[in-house]
Structure formats: C-alpha cells, structure tokens
Scaffold this motif. Structure first.
Motif, PDB file in Angstrom:
ATOM      1  N   ARG A  21       0.831  -1.201   0.000  1.00  0.00           N
ATOM      2  CA  ARG A  21       0.000   0.000   0.000  1.00  0.00           C
ATOM      3  C   ARG A  21       0.868   1.254   0.000  1.00  0.00           C
ATOM      4  NH1 ARG A  21      -4.501   0.116   4.555  1.00  0.00           N
ATOM      5  NH2 ARG A  21      -2.660   0.152   5.909  1.00  0.00           N
ATOM      6  N   LEU A  22       1.933   1.254   0.784  1.00  0.00           N
ATOM      7  CA  LEU A  22       2.794   2.429   0.875  1.00  0.00           C
ATOM      8  C   LEU A  22       3.581   2.672  -0.403  1.00  0.00           C
ATOM      9  CD1 LEU A  22       4.083   2.039   4.542  1.00  0.00           C
ATOM     10  CD2 LEU A  22       2.864   4.020   3.635  1.00  0.00           C
ATOM     11  N   THR A  23       4.178   1.621  -0.958  1.00  0.00           N
ATOM     12  CA  THR A  23       4.971   1.829  -2.172  1.00  0.00           C
ATOM     13  C   THR A  23       4.091   2.177  -3.358  1.00  0.00           C
ATOM     14  OG1 THR A  23       6.727   0.921  -3.570  1.00  0.00           O
ATOM     15  CG2 THR A  23       5.032  -0.621  -2.879  1.00  0.00           C
ATOM     16  N   ASP A  24       2.861   1.652  -3.397  1.00  0.00           N
ATOM     17  CA  ASP A  24       1.939   2.020  -4.480  1.00  0.00           C
ATOM     18  C   ASP A  24       1.584   3.496  -4.416  1.00  0.00           C
ATOM     19  OD1 ASP A  24       1.953  -0.543  -5.430  1.00  0.00           O
ATOM     20  OD2 ASP A  24      -0.048  -1.073  -4.715  1.00  0.00           O
ATOM     21  N   MET A  25       1.504   4.049  -3.202  1.00  0.00           N
ATOM     22  CA  MET A  25       1.114   5.447  -3.054  1.00  0.00           C
ATOM     23  C   MET A  25       2.276   6.412  -3.251  1.00  0.00           C
ATOM     24  SD  MET A  25      -1.690   5.563   0.033  1.00  0.00           S
ATOM     25  CE  MET A  25      -2.226   7.226  -0.373  1.00  0.00           C
ATOM     26  N   TYR A  26       3.482   6.003  -2.826  1.00  0.00           N
ATOM     27  CA  TYR A  26       4.602   6.945  -2.819  1.00  0.00           C
ATOM     28  C   TYR A  26       5.752   6.574  -3.752  1.00  0.00           C
ATOM     29  CZ  TYR A  26       2.363   8.873   1.381  1.00  0.00           C
ATOM     30  OH  TYR A  26       1.470   9.435   2.255  1.00  0.00           O
ATOM     31  N   GLY A  27       5.896   5.300  -4.124  1.00  0.00           N
ATOM     32  CA  GLY A  27       7.004   4.887  -4.984  1.00  0.00           C
ATOM     33  C   GLY A  27       8.114   4.243  -4.186  1.00  0.00           C
ATOM     34  N   ASN A  28       9.354   4.718  -4.359  1.00  0.00           N
ATOM     35  CA  ASN A  28      10.480   4.212  -3.586  1.00  0.00           C
ATOM     36  C   ASN A  28      10.294   4.611  -2.129  1.00  0.00           C
ATOM     37  OD1 ASN A  28      11.332   3.612  -6.155  1.00  0.00           O
ATOM     38  ND2 ASN A  28      13.217   4.819  -6.069  1.00  0.00           N
ATOM     39  N   ILE A  29      10.443   3.663  -1.216  1.00  0.00           N
ATOM     40  CA  ILE A  29      10.197   3.927   0.204  1.00  0.00           C
ATOM     41  C   ILE A  29      11.188   3.139   1.058  1.00  0.00           C
ATOM     42  CG2 ILE A  29       7.709   4.362  -0.086  1.00  0.00           C
ATOM     43  CD1 ILE A  29       7.268   1.435   0.901  1.00  0.00           C
ATOM     44  N   PRO A  30      11.328   3.497   2.349  1.00  0.00           N
ATOM     45  CA  PRO A  30      12.088   2.642   3.265  1.00  0.00           C
ATOM     46  C   PRO A  30      11.426   1.278   3.373  1.00  0.00           C
ATOM     47  CG  PRO A  30      11.797   4.834   4.204  1.00  0.00           C
ATOM     48  CD  PRO A  30      10.912   4.768   2.989  1.00  0.00           C
ATOM     49  N   TYR A  31      12.202   0.225   3.183  1.00  0.00           N
ATOM     50  CA  TYR A  31      11.651  -1.134   3.189  1.00  0.00           C
ATOM     51  C   TYR A  31      12.591  -2.081   3.930  1.00  0.00           C
ATOM     52  CZ  TYR A  31      10.130  -5.697   1.285  1.00  0.00           C
ATOM     53  OH  TYR A  31       9.724  -6.996   1.138  1.00  0.00           O
ATOM     54  N   SER A  32      13.745  -2.339   3.365  1.00  0.00           N
ATOM     55  CA  SER A  32      14.648  -3.312   3.981  1.00  0.00           C
ATOM     56  C   SER A  32      15.210  -2.827   5.311  1.00  0.00           C
ATOM     57  CB  SER A  32      15.793  -3.650   3.025  1.00  0.00           C
ATOM     58  OG  SER A  32      16.536  -2.490   2.687  1.00  0.00           O
ATOM     59  N   GLU A  33      15.282  -1.511   5.521  1.00  0.00           N
ATOM     60  CA  GLU A  33      15.804  -0.973   6.780  1.00  0.00           C
ATOM     61  C   GLU A  33      14.712  -0.305   7.617  1.00  0.00           C
ATOM     62  OE1 GLU A  33      19.074   1.621   5.962  1.00  0.00           O
ATOM     63  OE2 GLU A  33      20.381   0.015   5.234  1.00  0.00           O
ATOM     64  N   ALA A  34      13.470  -0.382   7.193  1.00  0.00           N
ATOM     65  CA  ALA A  34      12.381   0.300   7.906  1.00  0.00           C
ATOM     66  C   ALA A  34      12.004  -0.440   9.181  1.00  0.00           C
ATOM     67  CB  ALA A  34      11.162   0.415   7.001  1.00  0.00           C
ATOM     68  N   GLY A  35      11.572   0.309  10.176  1.00  0.00           N
ATOM     69  CA  GLY A  35      11.089  -0.280  11.423  1.00  0.00           C
ATOM     70  C   GLY A  35      12.168  -0.931  12.258  1.00  0.00           C
ATOM     71  N   LYS A  36      13.421  -0.631  11.992  1.00  0.00           N
ATOM     72  CA  LYS A  36      14.538  -1.304  12.677  1.00  0.00           C
ATOM     73  C   LYS A  36      15.341  -0.338  13.548  1.00  0.00           C
ATOM     74  CE  LYS A  36      14.976  -5.023   9.267  1.00  0.00           C
ATOM     75  NZ  LYS A  36      13.666  -4.797   8.660  1.00  0.00           N
ATOM     76  N   GLY A  37      14.733   0.772  13.918  1.00  0.00           N
ATOM     77  CA  GLY A  37      15.423   1.743  14.751  1.00  0.00           C
ATOM     78  C   GLY A  37      15.763   1.209  16.124  1.00  0.00           C
ATOM     79  N   PHE A  38      14.873   0.450  16.723  1.00  0.00           N
ATOM     80  CA  PHE A  38      15.110  -0.031  18.083  1.00  0.00           C
ATOM     81  C   PHE A  38      16.095  -1.190  18.104  1.00  0.00           C
ATOM     82  CE2 PHE A  38      14.248  -2.661  21.803  1.00  0.00           C
ATOM     83  CZ  PHE A  38      14.395  -1.718  22.803  1.00  0.00           C
ATOM     84  N   HIS A  39      15.829  -2.198  17.274  1.00  0.00           N
ATOM     85  CA  HIS A  39      16.648  -3.406  17.345  1.00  0.00           C
ATOM     86  C   HIS A  39      18.000  -3.251  16.656  1.00  0.00           C
ATOM     87  CE1 HIS A  39      13.568  -5.785  19.247  1.00  0.00           C
ATOM     88  NE2 HIS A  39      12.689  -5.441  18.310  1.00  0.00           N
TER      89      HIS A  39
END
Length: 603
Positions: free
Chosen positions: A146-164
């Motif tokens: 849904r996110l990439t369809d709306m915006y195009g290139n997006i954070p994916y492989s490194e997304a959501g990994k700030g804590f760990h």
C-alpha cells in the motif's frame, strides 16, 4: 456470506489500544528516536497475539490517515467520491493530508510488524512459530504494498529497525526491488504455513488461525502483485500470476479477508471502522464526502443496486430520508435538455469547494442571471423539500458502507475473480473460463453487500423506490453476460477494469493503484475541463432551455490539469532523512504528484 463476525470484548480491545501505543513508543524506525534510552525489557511482556491483533487493526486504519489518504486524496482522485476537501480532485498537494498515510503507517503499523517478526524469529526453535511468522509476513507485504503504491520508492529493507538495529535513517529501496522481494516473501510464507502447529487463534481477527485460508490469502495477494506488473515487466507478471493460481487462491466468499469492528475506544481508536468514524462526523468535523457525479451516473446507467448501499439522502440534521414516488435511476439533465427533478445527484469533481454547487441559472424578466446552487428533493409525503448543502448531493451512506461497524476489506473474492479474468484475457494463463470468472466476480461483489449493517434501512429505500434487490442483481448479471458476448477483447478488458473500480469501493487507495496500472475507467485518463456548461431557464419554466453559460469548474491544481499519479514524500522525511530522500527522488525521476512509480511506467 459465510464470513463469521468476530466478537471481541470491549475491555480486551481497549487494552489493545494501550498495547499499540506502547509499541509505537518502544519500536523505533526513523529520525527523532536517536535519544531513546528506555529499557527494552518491557517488549518481552507483550503477547505476540495482542501485537498481531494490533497490526490487523492498524492495517484497517485510524481515522487520521483514512480521512486524509483515502477520502481526501485517493477516493476523489479516482472519482469514487467528491468532497469539499478538494485537494485530491483539485490535483493539489497539501502536506497535512499528503503525509498522513506515511506518517501513521511508519510510526505504528510498520514498527509493530518489524518488531513482531524480530521477536518471533529470535525464538523459533524447531519452527514452532512458523505459522505466526508466515501470517505476519503476509501482513507485512500488504502494508508495504500500500505504501509503495502510493509513494514509490520507500524505506523497506531498513524500515522499522530503529530499536533493534539502531537504523534511524533508513535507506529508500526502489519499487522494483520491493516488489520482487514481496513476491519472494509471499512464496516463502505460503510454504511456511503448516497445519497442526501453533497459530494466533482468536487473536487473528481475519481468519482465527485458519491456515488453509491464510495460504489462499497469501497466493491471492501474490496474484494482485503479479497483475500490478503488467505495464513494466510482463514476463515476471505472467510467471507470478501463474504461480499464484497454481498454488491456490480464494475459492469463494468464505475466504474473504476482512477485519470486523466494534464500538469501543472512540472514533480515534482502531476498534471501530475508521472510515465510518469519519463519515459519521466523529473524527474532527464533517468529511463533506459524497458519491461523485461520475460514480452516480455509472450506477444509474447500469441500474446498479449498490447505489443504495453506498449513498443516501439526508436532511439538514444529517438524518436519513427514505425517498418514494421517484425514478431512482433517472439522470440529471445534460446541456441543452429540459430540467429534470432528479432525487439522487452525485457531486461534480472540482477544485472549487463551494462554486461547484451551481446546477443551473434562472433568468428574470430583466435578463439578470441567478446561479441556483440547490435543486429540490421528494420527501416521504411527496412534497417538495428545499435542499441545503447536506442533501444537495448524494452523501456516502453513514448507516451502511460508512457505518462505524462496517467490515474493512483486506482482500476479497470478487477482486480475485476479476484479476483472474483479466489474466486470462491478456493471455497470461489459459483463457478457458474467463466469462465464468467475470460473472462470478460480479456476483461476489454484490454478495459483499450482505456484510454491511443496517440492511433494513437499505431494504426500505429499495422497496420505496419500487425495486427488488435480488431481481436487479440478476438483471445486472444477465446484462453483463450479454454485453460480454457482444464485446471485443479490448472492450472486455474495459468491462473488467470498470467493475474492479466499483468493487473496490470504498477502498480508494486500491482503486487508485488499479486505475494507474490498467487505465480503467478510461474516463479518468481524460484531462479535467476548466469549465462546465449550465443551462439557463426562465423563471417559472424549467422545461424550456433558453440558453447555456460556461462556469469555472477546475483551475488545474499543481499538475496543469493532469490527474495525480502518486503522493509526494512527507515534509518530515525531507527534513530528517534528506540524503536518502534525495537519492530516492533522483531514482524516481522527480517528486511530483505526476511522477510515475516504477510499475506505472511503460517498458
């Protein structure tokens, strides 16, 4: 329908909202979290099942991004609806609305998904968590798609990994990489599901742990992704579609992936249907959301009974009015035709939040023209009722599709059947059975209506309109069969595209993606007109058109009258993660509302 509503105790749901907030705080993703020093041990106390429930509810959405990303932008761009919030239909960028889907999804949904996967994989000795991991991987694909369809290139492989992983400024992956990886993820998840092993059980709001249904959903999403690539990589598209169909997609309405809702936690929670919260004016005011003129005319021309499930006439207090003694499928007068007293009128798509209300001019005996913003309605007693802005146009139905307890569709059987039909027409798989799949998809689209609440209101509207719902569904299917038999290949593709566009309602985001990919409905490819022509009538005589006059309808927005093809990158990312954003903009070829995403480009 065989879908079973999942009843969840109010107290339990309320606790999930707290879990969601907890996860939002503890699981970092992007900039602004570098100074987080909280002890991470609290994560071990969060139940994976509760976190998975939170993920499903947040995928269904909160009122914030559902209003802005779906209703203000996507839905009006594809003319499902029209609104006084005219940024989408007016082709204008406003970060307040443009950024909402990104901000909410990355701050809550994506963080929870990546955190849950990290913890499940960390403790997966002998594959005991395989089913939990596989289901979470599918929700992950749905969320990033849904996110990439709306915006195009997006954070994916490194997304959501700030804590760990301490990745606070994630890189942007190309959409090509993301799509190929999502297809791989679905292929692996389909094989990872295992009968007889641990599931999320009742904390899985969609299937309650039914592994067979999860596997079919996985392959159905893979079918969607494969079809999304038909413009850019037909070879990969055909292979992905063939693999999905051979592995087994939805078999009937009982496989529908839906999230059911309850009234708990308030309009800003994720427990009730956020689309319904917005439509019922409980999320910060009136959404001013109406069925578009384009949608209403399509439903009327096709004598489509969905007109009554999706829209309604209300009075000045927003109370539902059941009309009677009128012609429900009668169309408004066009240029040069006599005035018709039409009870159901769609809202024109314009960038003028107020000026678009004009319907015709009255000319007095001195030749002066007065723009008439309202027409009239027929009340229960068949008396004239002067319209106000509330009921001058056909509002999104707050009791049915826009109810606070209406189900949210994740993916449903009608979409699968229509995607299969298109794949067969395109020669991507064997063509046998294309017509049967098409009609089956239409039937399933009507079957979904039975899941909506307040059926008695709709049934009364249909009855007072002199119609029988079941007869009109049968008639609709028969007409489409006849049309199919008389159509060329290109005309059949157009039929499929138009039916998908309607079947997605009220999911404007998915309809937005499908229009860009398929080009249907074809009318959306046309440039918006700067003016529209209104009739002029003499006072006291609405039967005789004495002249016509052009009025301003659209000023071109930020795109010089071109329809929006993506949303731009959020202002927060441009300030916090600038280097990675600039790299993405270079790879995308720009950061405009008309910049095409990877799969929207002709190869």
């Amino acid at each position: 329908m065989r879908n079973t509503f999942i009843h969840i105790r109010k107290q339990f749901l309320s606790s999930l909202y707290l879990v969601s907030l907890c996860c939002v705080v503890l699981v970092g993703c992007t900039g602004g979290l570098e100074d987080l020093n909280e002890n991470p041990n609290g994560l071990d106390k969060i139940s994976p099942g509760q976190q998975f429930t939170t993920i499903q509810l947040h995928y269904a959405g909160t009122a914030h991004e559902v209003w802005r990303g779906n209703l203000i932008y996507a839905s009006t761009i594809v003319k499902h609806t029209s609104s006084r919030y005219s940024e989408g239909q007016g082709f204008r960028m406003l970060h307040t609305y443009n950024d909402a889907q990104w901000d909410v999804n990355y701050r809550s949904l994506i963080k929870n998904i990546e955190d849950l996967l990290f913890n499940l994989n960390k403790d997966n000795s002998e594959g005991k968590n395989d089913n939990l991991i596989a289901a979470t991987r599918v929700m992950r694909v749905l969320s990033y798609q849904r996110l990439t369809d709306m915006y195009g290139n997006i954070p994916y492989s490194e997304a959501g990994k700030g804590f760990h992983d301490r990745l606070f400024l994630p890189k942007y992956d190309t959409q090509e990489f993301i799509y190929k990886d999502m297809i791989k993820e679905l292929s692996e998840a389909s094989k990872q599901f295992k009968e007889g092993q641990k599931t999320f059980e009742s904390q899985d709001l969609i299937y309650k742990g039914d592994i067979s249904k999860w596997r079919r959903l996985t392959n159905s999403v893979k079918l969607r992704l494969g079809m999304r690539l038909t413009k850019i990589d037909n070879e990969l598209a055909a292979k992905t579609v063939a693999d999905a169909l051979s592995e087994g997609v939805f078999e009937g309405e009982g496989d529908n992936a839906i999230v059911n809702h309850v009234l708990s936690g308030g309009a800003w929670s994720v427990h009730e249907n956020s689309f319904g919260s917005v439509i019922n004016r409980l999320a910060g005011g009136d959404a001013w959301s109406y069925l578009s003129d384009f949608m209403v005319k399509n439903l009327k021309r096709n004598k489509d009974i969905r007109l009554f499930y999706w829209g309604e006439v209300v009075n000045e207090s927003y109370e539902h009015i059941t009309l009677e003694n009128y012609a429900p499928f009668a169309l408004q007068s066009e240029k040069g035709e006599a005035w018709k007293d039409v009870a159901i009128v769609g809202m024109p798509s314009s960038d003028l939040s107020d000026g678009l209300r004009g319907k015709y001019f009255l000319k007095d005996d001195k030749g002066n023209l007065t723009l008439q913003n309202y027409d009239y309605r027929v009340t229960q007693s068949n008396e004239k009722l002067t319209s106000n802005f509330n009921n001058s146009y056909f509002r999104v139905n707050q009791h049915c599709v826009g109810s606070r307890v209406a189900p949210t569709g994740v993916m449903t059987f009608d979409e699968v059947q229509l995607l299969k039909t298109e794949a067969k027409l395109r020669g991507m798989v064997a063509a046998q059975g294309a017509e049967e799949d098409f009609v089956s998809g239409l039937q399933a689209a009507f079957e979904k209506l039975k899941d909506y609440p307040n059926q008695e209101i709709v049934n009364k509207d249909i009855q007072k309109a002199g119609l029988s719902g079941s007869d009109y569904v049968s008639d609709y299917l028969n007409r489409k069969r006849t049309q199919w038999g008389q159509s060329t290949l290109q005309e059949r593709l157009e039929m499929v595209g138009e039916e998908k566009w309607k079947a997605f309602f009220p999911n404007g985001i998915e309809a937005f993606a499908e229009w860009r990919r398929s080009g249907f409905p074809k009318e959306l490819n046309e440039q918006e007109k700067a003016t529209r022509t209104l009739n002029i009538y003499a006072e006291g005589d609405l039967e005789t058109v004495v002249d016509t006059k052009a009025v301003e309808a659209h000023r071109g927005g930020d795109t010089n009258y071109q329809r929006i093809r993506r949303l731009v990158y959020p202002s927060s990312e441009l300030s916090i993660n600038r280097d990675n954003v600039q790299q993405a903009i270079t790879e995308m070829g720009g950061d405009k509302l008309i910049t095409r995403v990877w799969w929207d480009k002709e190869k």
